[in-house]
Design a protein around this motif. Sequence first.
Motif, PDB file in Angstrom:
ATOM      1  N   LYS A  36       0.812  -1.216   0.000  1.00 23.28           N
ATOM      2  CA  LYS A  36       0.000   0.000   0.000  1.00 23.28           C
ATOM      3  C   LYS A  36       0.843   1.263   0.000  1.00 23.28           C
ATOM      4  O   LYS A  36       0.591   2.190  -0.776  1.00 23.28           O
ATOM      5  N   ALA A  37       1.839   1.337   0.875  1.00 24.07           N
ATOM      6  CA  ALA A  37       2.583   2.585   1.037  1.00 24.07           C
ATOM      7  C   ALA A  37       4.081   2.442   0.865  1.00 24.07           C
ATOM      8  O   ALA A  37       4.790   3.450   0.844  1.00 24.07           O
ATOM      9  N   GLY A  38       4.590   1.220   0.741  1.00 23.30           N
ATOM     10  CA  GLY A  38       6.022   1.030   0.562  1.00 23.30           C
ATOM     11  C   GLY A  38       6.835   1.333   1.799  1.00 23.30           C
ATOM     12  O   GLY A  38       8.024   1.649   1.718  1.00 23.30           O
ATOM     13  N   ILE A  39       6.220   1.218   2.964  1.00 28.74           N
ATOM     14  CA  ILE A  39       6.893   1.536   4.224  1.00 28.74           C
ATOM     15  C   ILE A  39       7.864   0.414   4.581  1.00 28.74           C
ATOM     16  O   ILE A  39       7.515  -0.764   4.482  1.00 28.74           O
ATOM     17  N   PRO A  40       9.080   0.750   5.023  1.00 23.70           N
ATOM     18  CA  PRO A  40      10.024  -0.298   5.422  1.00 23.70           C
ATOM     19  C   PRO A  40       9.697  -0.837   6.822  1.00 23.70           C
ATOM     20  O   PRO A  40       9.555  -0.073   7.781  1.00 23.70           O
ATOM     21  N   HIS A  41       9.583  -2.144   6.918  1.00 21.31           N
ATOM     22  CA  HIS A  41       9.380  -2.842   8.192  1.00 21.31           C
ATOM     23  C   HIS A  41      10.671  -3.601   8.450  1.00 21.31           C
ATOM     24  O   HIS A  41      10.963  -4.603   7.786  1.00 21.31           O
ATOM     25  N   ILE A  42      11.449  -3.116   9.392  1.00 22.80           N
ATOM     26  CA  ILE A  42      12.808  -3.598   9.621  1.00 22.80           C
ATOM     27  C   ILE A  42      12.805  -4.547  10.810  1.00 22.80           C
ATOM     28  O   ILE A  42      12.439  -4.153  11.925  1.00 22.80           O
ATOM     29  N   THR A  43      13.209  -5.770  10.586  1.00 21.87           N
ATOM     30  CA  THR A  43      13.253  -6.768  11.652  1.00 21.87           C
ATOM     31  C   THR A  43      14.658  -7.341  11.741  1.00 21.87           C
ATOM     32  O   THR A  43      15.196  -7.848  10.756  1.00 21.87           O
ATOM     33  N   GLY A  44      15.247  -7.238  12.934  1.00 21.25           N
ATOM     34  CA  GLY A  44      16.609  -7.734  13.120  1.00 21.25           C
ATOM     35  C   GLY A  44      16.705  -8.742  14.243  1.00 21.25           C
ATOM     36  O   GLY A  44      15.933  -8.692  15.207  1.00 21.25           O
ATOM     37  N   THR A  45      17.642  -9.659  14.094  1.00 21.66           N
ATOM     38  CA  THR A  45      17.896 -10.629  15.162  1.00 21.66           C
ATOM     39  C   THR A  45      19.017 -10.172  16.077  1.00 21.66           C
ATOM     40  O   THR A  45      19.196 -10.710  17.171  1.00 21.66           O
ATOM     41  N   THR A  46      19.793  -9.174  15.632  1.00 24.74           N
ATOM     42  CA  THR A  46      20.803  -8.540  16.472  1.00 24.74           C
ATOM     43  C   THR A  46      20.525  -7.049  16.499  1.00 24.74           C
ATOM     44  O   THR A  46      19.904  -6.487  15.587  1.00 24.74           O
ATOM     45  N   ARG A  47      20.991  -6.381  17.547  1.00 25.84           N
ATOM     46  CA  ARG A  47      20.789  -4.934  17.659  1.00 25.84           C
ATOM     47  C   ARG A  47      21.539  -4.213  16.533  1.00 25.84           C
ATOM     48  O   ARG A  47      21.004  -3.288  15.908  1.00 25.84           O
ATOM     49  N   TYR A  48      22.769  -4.635  16.274  1.00 26.57           N
ATOM     50  CA  TYR A  48      23.563  -4.009  15.220  1.00 26.57           C
ATOM     51  C   TYR A  48      22.855  -4.160  13.873  1.00 26.57           C
ATOM     52  O   TYR A  48      22.721  -3.187  13.114  1.00 26.57           O
ATOM     53  N   GLY A  49      22.411  -5.373  13.574  1.00 26.90           N
ATOM     54  CA  GLY A  49      21.755  -5.598  12.293  1.00 26.90           C
ATOM     55  C   GLY A  49      20.480  -4.785  12.145  1.00 26.90           C
ATOM     56  O   GLY A  49      20.182  -4.272  11.061  1.00 26.90           O
ATOM     57  N   THR A  50      19.726  -4.659  13.233  1.00 27.05           N
ATOM     58  CA  THR A  50      18.495  -3.886  13.183  1.00 27.05           C
ATOM     59  C   THR A  50      18.777  -2.435  12.830  1.00 27.05           C
ATOM     60  O   THR A  50      18.131  -1.842  11.955  1.00 27.05           O
ATOM     61  N   GLU A  51      19.773  -1.853  13.498  1.00 30.39           N
ATOM     62  CA  GLU A  51      20.096  -0.456  13.234  1.00 30.39           C
ATOM     63  C   GLU A  51      20.752  -0.280  11.862  1.00 30.39           C
ATOM     64  O   GLU A  51      20.535   0.723  11.183  1.00 30.39           O
ATOM     65  N   TYR A  52      21.516  -1.248  11.448  1.00 26.45           N
ATOM     66  CA  TYR A  52      22.074  -1.239  10.095  1.00 26.45           C
ATOM     67  C   TYR A  52      20.934  -1.190   9.076  1.00 26.45           C
ATOM     68  O   TYR A  52      20.966  -0.400   8.121  1.00 26.45           O
ATOM     69  N   GLY A  53      19.912  -2.001   9.299  1.00 28.52           N
ATOM     70  CA  GLY A  53      18.758  -2.000   8.395  1.00 28.52           C
ATOM     71  C   GLY A  53      18.023  -0.674   8.408  1.00 28.52           C
ATOM     72  O   GLY A  53      17.543  -0.204   7.366  1.00 28.52           O
ATOM     73  N   ALA A  54      17.914  -0.046   9.590  1.00 30.02           N
ATOM     74  CA  ALA A  54      17.254   1.263   9.668  1.00 30.02           C
ATOM     75  C   ALA A  54      18.009   2.299   8.851  1.00 30.02           C
ATOM     76  O   ALA A  54      17.410   3.131   8.155  1.00 30.02           O
ATOM     77  N   GLY A  55      19.332   2.267   8.910  1.00 31.03           N
ATOM     78  CA  GLY A  55      20.127   3.197   8.123  1.00 31.03           C
ATOM     79  C   GLY A  55      20.008   2.948   6.635  1.00 31.03           C
ATOM     80  O   GLY A  55      19.904   3.884   5.837  1.00 31.03           O
ATOM     81  N   TYR A  56      19.998   1.680   6.270  1.00 32.22           N
ATOM     82  CA  TYR A  56      19.890   1.312   4.862  1.00 32.22           C
ATOM     83  C   TYR A  56      18.536   1.769   4.300  1.00 32.22           C
ATOM     84  O   TYR A  56      18.459   2.362   3.217  1.00 32.22           O
ATOM     85  N   ALA A  57      17.466   1.510   5.058  1.00 29.50           N
ATOM     86  CA  ALA A  57      16.128   1.902   4.618  1.00 29.50           C
ATOM     87  C   ALA A  57      16.000   3.421   4.541  1.00 29.50           C
ATOM     88  O   ALA A  57      15.348   3.956   3.629  1.00 29.50           O
ATOM     89  N   ALA A  58      16.610   4.131   5.491  1.00 32.89           N
ATOM     90  CA  ALA A  58      16.557   5.589   5.458  1.00 32.89           C
ATOM     91  C   ALA A  58      17.202   6.123   4.188  1.00 32.89           C
ATOM     92  O   ALA A  58      16.656   7.021   3.526  1.00 32.89           O
ATOM     93  N   ALA A  59      18.347   5.577   3.827  1.00 35.00           N
ATOM     94  CA  ALA A  59      19.026   6.024   2.614  1.00 35.00           C
ATOM     95  C   ALA A  59      18.233   5.651   1.371  1.00 35.00           C
ATOM     96  O   ALA A  59      18.213   6.408   0.392  1.00 35.00           O
ATOM     97  N   GLU A  60      17.587   4.486   1.384  1.00 37.86           N
ATOM     98  CA  GLU A  60      16.737   4.102   0.254  1.00 37.86           C
ATOM     99  C   GLU A  60      15.641   5.129   0.011  1.00 37.86           C
ATOM    100  O   GLU A  60      15.261   5.396  -1.130  1.00 37.86           O
ATOM    101  N   ASP A  61      15.107   5.700   1.110  1.00 35.65           N
ATOM    102  CA  ASP A  61      13.942   6.568   0.999  1.00 35.65           C
ATOM    103  C   ASP A  61      14.246   8.060   1.030  1.00 35.65           C
ATOM    104  O   ASP A  61      13.441   8.867   0.577  1.00 35.65           O
ATOM    105  N   ARG A  62      15.403   8.462   1.590  1.00 32.99           N
ATOM    106  CA  ARG A  62      15.635   9.896   1.787  1.00 32.99           C
ATOM    107  C   ARG A  62      17.106  10.305   1.645  1.00 32.99           C
ATOM    108  O   ARG A  62      17.521  11.304   2.227  1.00 32.99           O
ATOM    109  N   LEU A  63      17.903   9.595   0.869  1.00 30.05           N
ATOM    110  CA  LEU A  63      19.330   9.890   0.825  1.00 30.05           C
ATOM    111  C   LEU A  63      19.605  11.334   0.426  1.00 30.05           C
ATOM    112  O   LEU A  63      20.403  12.027   1.067  1.00 30.05           O
TER     113      LEU A  63
END
Length: 928
Positions: free
Chosen positions: A146-173
């Motif tokens: 519907k909206a293309g919103i990133p839903h970031i799920t991580g099994t480690t804290r580092y990986g979760t935040e890495y995914g948040a950064g990656y998704a942010a750059a995908e959408d607003r670099l």
Amino acid sequence: MARRTPRNVLDRLRTPRGFPGFLKSTAICVLIAGLLSPLSQAVAAPQVTASNDYCGGQCSDILPPGENGNATLAQILLNQAFGTQPAHAEDQLGPYANLATGYSALTDAKINTFFNDASFGVAADQVASTEKPGGRTDVTIVRDKKAGIPHITGTTRYGTEYGAGYAAAEDRLWLMDVFRHVGRGQLTAFAGGAPSNQGLEQEFWRNAPYTEADLQAQIDSAVANAGARGQQALADANAYLAGVNAYIDASDSGRYFPGEYVLTGHKDSITNAGTIDHFKITDLVALASVIGALFGSGGGGEVNNALSLLAAQSQYGLEQGTKVWESFRERNDPEAVLTVHDGKSFPYATKPATAQGQALPDAGSVSQEPLVYDRTGSAATAGATTTSTTAAATALTSARRGMSNALLVSGKSTASGHPVAVFGPQTGYFAPQLLMLQEIQGPGLSARGASFAGLSLYVELGRGQDYSWSATTSGQDIIDTYAVELCQDDYHYLYHGTCTAMDKVEQKNAWTPTTADSTAAGSYTMRVWRTKYGPVEYRATVGGKKVAYTTLRSSYMHEADSIIGFQMLNDPDYVTSPQTFQSAVQHINYTFNWFYADSQHTAYYNSGDNPVRATGIDPEFPVWAQAAYEWKNWVPATNTADYTAASAHPNSIDQDYYISWNNKQALDYSTASWGDGSVHRGNLLEDRVKKLVAAGGVTRTALVKAMADAALADLRAEDVLPKLLKVVTSSTVTDTTAAAAVTKLQTWITAGARRTETSAGSKTYANADAIRILDAWWPLLVKAEFQPGLGTGLYTAITANLPIDEAPSAAHGPTGAHAGSSFQYGWWSYVDKDIRAVLGETVQGALPQKYCGAGSLTACRDLLISTLKTAAGQTAAQVYPGDDQCSAGDQWCADSIVQRTLGGIKHGKISWQNRPTFQQVVEYTSHR
């Protein structure tokens, strides 16, 4: 009239010459490559759902224009040529706009026609794509259809935040890159020397002239002072940055990076030469300084206050002039609408019995400190439009900070027995939007909502597992102005009796044109002189002594501190109750009103580092830079001091209802805003919510309707116009023009005094003539009512503190044209109090004299009829003269909301609504 492309913040983003008349072969190659690369990453995915969601499908949100804020060069060229939109670039704009005409028929079942379902996770049939960013196995980004919103799920804290950064750059670099340069005072060197770019970087850098060492020191301090949470925040930030930089590398090698980098000369579309600089941790502080300055820095304006006080004293004499000034300041007006309305008092920044240490300027001596030097080339002709030389310029900077609203109702008054909330920040309308949506789930992290682009390592406004939170700008005073006495020359000052050199901080910017930019080459240097009491903003004399007025805010050099509060809000193990919510937001040093709702409780807390001032200090005016008048236990080297206790901040749990629209927080709590009087746009919410609560059985639908109805109301027409017409019709109106105008205005009031289309998409207002008449009448009647009694000098000085009008089409107002946010700043309360006094009605906190017709009902009536007749005779083209967006006379267009372009993608106008940009509708059904 012929329309031109608006000069946006980034004027270098222009279509290459000759396009779209024909496509050069290179452009065709770019189109193909740019369109295919992003699509190749979307793959099918299994169902992703969350078991930790206690909202029962009753959480919704919206953030126009769309989640996707990045576009390849090909997509930008197609958009500018044919209006086509990249996927998810504006799919939230239509639903958001449609509420204006659809809210009257709203039901609970229809809410998600106008909002997104904000449940955790993504149903299997709604998964659009999944990816493992950077090839990591410890994080997955799922995007919904519907909206293309990133839903970031991580099994480690580092990986979760890495995914948040990656998704942010995908959408607003691109936007992230723009604002890290704004925060560093380097926008023109990055994006070109257009006057709008110059003005933007100058506005922010003057208030936060940080060096690289300053930025790093703020990180070190924030981490060191927060213990384990500080270390965790640092680790989260580094993981987040790793994700951002991984996307930069991937998009560069895959050639699907934002097309603005080509249009501004940073990348070559054919050879791929050029670089996109990696982000570093100090960039996050630069970004935070911009957001904090925009929305979380209440106060300031003391020099401007002093100028209007001197004007009042010049007009009326010392004693009466001070009394007149205080009446217009309305710093503790008894008729002001309050967020905490249970009668509890929270004294702060109140008027002292006897002021100490005041340093009012000598009349005519104030000048603003120059910011820009050494202009060359195209910069040499831009100075007049980008540098103010009067103290009054600060009024607009202070005024535009206030935005956002909130409506919350306790479960005692709802149909379900669970609290209901409709709330969100009004951050303006941009393309791409300053905020972005995301869901983040990982060890110690569980939230969905909105975050400012580039600062999305945590959700800043949104929901947790069984609670939601939001904020409005509060505006209490955390900024003081000090008069530092000069010694030796203009760049030395007395600090505790010792002649001390000011620190000079400079930022040089130079730009050259590219093939996509017609701005000629130019350069200039920004220069700020810093003292221990903050940056120099004005020069003046006080009692004949030469001084520099400096601005010191409690959050200065502490832009990174608030990260701990946001970390706590995202931590499901920390926020488990209204009390722990209040504890979390106490760690946020910016000036915000925070609201909370779960299945059982609502809560409110006002955040900010409120300095403890010396006894007798009146924070409305400049004070001498002397030890006796400094903040208690202030340490200049770290800009730390004693701050008021958490219990002294306005706060509440389970009040019957809460409303906030940047109004006064509580009894005796003085904000820096002028105009917190008997009529404030907060009354539009107060009146509607109070009625709902009195009737009981409140639902999500009812509260959304109340918000939407207030969003279309003309505050002047609803709360002031009936009293004006009461004066006008106190005798028969014999003038035919005035009588016809009165009939139209009364008809409009009966219809609800809203600015609404005749039907969805008609682009024509119902009661259009009445709206035109009031828009023309208000500035005429205010001037005719007050200027004779105040005198031209004082009238002008007070309008510098508080503009008389901020109707949707008032391009001269604090918010500017096409900004949506309206009716926050104006003389509504002054007119209301004065007219009621003339009518002989009871007025609490009355003005010291009657101004309309010098207090004569007959003379006031004649004045109003005369100005009404003049207003009624003005044509639509005169009232709405046209601009770079609209033809003269186009009333709907003059009010319309424009998504101001910060990149290459443009969107169409939408009908005016005065509501939050990001907004949530929530009603939790259970709790952990």
